[in-house]
Motif scaffolding. Structure first.
Motif, PDB file in Angstrom:
ATOM      1  N   UNK A 109       0.818  -1.212   0.000  1.00 60.00           N
ATOM      2  CA  UNK A 109       0.000   0.000   0.000  1.00 60.00           C
ATOM      3  C   UNK A 109       0.850   1.259   0.000  1.00 60.00           C
ATOM      4  N   UNK A 110       1.915   1.252   0.796  1.00 58.33           N
ATOM      5  CA  UNK A 110       2.806   2.416   0.858  1.00 58.33           C
ATOM      6  C   UNK A 110       3.535   2.616  -0.468  1.00 58.33           C
ATOM      7  N   UNK A 111       3.931   1.522  -1.115  1.00 66.01           N
ATOM      8  CA  UNK A 111       4.657   1.625  -2.382  1.00 66.01           C
ATOM      9  C   UNK A 111       3.741   2.113  -3.503  1.00 66.01           C
ATOM     10  N   UNK A 142       4.602   5.492  -5.485  1.00 68.81           N
ATOM     11  CA  UNK A 142       4.663   5.574  -6.948  1.00 68.81           C
ATOM     12  C   UNK A 142       3.770   6.701  -7.465  1.00 68.81           C
ATOM     13  N   UNK A 143       2.594   6.814  -6.901  1.00 65.94           N
ATOM     14  CA  UNK A 143       1.656   7.856  -7.314  1.00 65.94           C
ATOM     15  C   UNK A 143       2.224   9.252  -7.037  1.00 65.94           C
ATOM     16  N   UNK A 190      -5.055  -3.757  -5.195  1.00 71.23           N
ATOM     17  CA  UNK A 190      -4.516  -3.379  -3.895  1.00 71.23           C
ATOM     18  C   UNK A 190      -4.819  -1.904  -3.665  1.00 71.23           C
ATOM     19  N   UNK A 191      -4.954  -1.529  -2.416  1.00 71.67           N
ATOM     20  CA  UNK A 191      -5.256  -0.148  -2.063  1.00 71.67           C
ATOM     21  C   UNK A 191      -3.974   0.566  -1.698  1.00 71.67           C
ATOM     22  N   UNK A 192      -3.759   1.710  -2.309  1.00 70.02           N
ATOM     23  CA  UNK A 192      -2.578   2.502  -1.991  1.00 70.02           C
ATOM     24  C   UNK A 192      -2.789   3.342  -0.745  1.00 70.02           C
TER      25      UNK A 192
END
Length: 184
Positions: free
Chosen positions: A130-132, A136-137, A178-180
């Motif tokens: 989620x953190x990655x 990236x965003x 997956x949720x960011x």
């Protein structure tokens, strides 16, 4: 390990020179062999924005946490045993722990068995994914040349988590997306 260049102004911009990092800290053959490969084949930017540096520091913190956890787990699984888990579990955990680090914090992980280790590994892995995604965003806006590198990290983190879910008898991919974690 990092080479910094500070630009002028009242609030100086801080840049990290990746070429100096790669030249100064190549991966040794033992690490490449244990981890199953070396650095990704991608062009690194000459400089990174101040916001990008903060994002990379967060990623390094998370990586330090993971490597510390997997290093301790690798040693403990040898003592706890792998009954009910695939024979290559220790080898896979050792590959994950093989990444060289800047000195990490001291951690204490509340696990006393192989089962508890893999349960916590899944939680840590899911948070890292989620953190990655969020990283990236955010870097796509401030430092777009880093998004390919971060994407390569995301795929590896996802494979790790798939393994942790699989050895616990869970569905390897619990959801189609997956949720960011957007704001860290």
């Amino acid at each position: 390990m990092f080479s910094f260049k500070i630009a002028g102004g009242i609030l100086p911009s801080l840049y990290i020179a990746f070429s100096a990092l790669v030249d100064a800290a190549p991966l040794c053959p033992k690490t490449i062999n244990t981890a199953g490969g070396g650095l990704p084949n991608t062009t690194l930017p000459a400089a990174v924005s101040e916001g990008g540096i903060k994002e990379i520091q967060l990623a390094q913190f998370l990586e330090n946490l993971e490597v510390s956890f997997f290093t301790a787990g690798s040693a403990n699984i040898t003592k706890w045993g792998t009954n009910g888990y695939s024979n290559d579990s220790i080898e896979i955990v050792s590959k994950i722990a093989a990444v060289p680090l800047i000195p990490p914090c001291n951690y204490s992980f509340p696990v006393a068995s192989t089962k508890e280790f893999f349960q916590l590994a899944h939680l840590i892995g899911s948070a890292g994914i989620g953190a990655t995604i969020g990283l990236s965003d955010r870097l796509a806006t401030t430092d777009p040349m880093l998004t390919r590198l971060v994407s390569s990290i995301l795929t590896v983190e996802s494979r790790h988590d798939t393994f942790f879910r699989h050895v616990q008898g869970d569905v390897p991919n619990p959801a189609p997306f997956d949720t960011g974690i957007n704001d860290i």
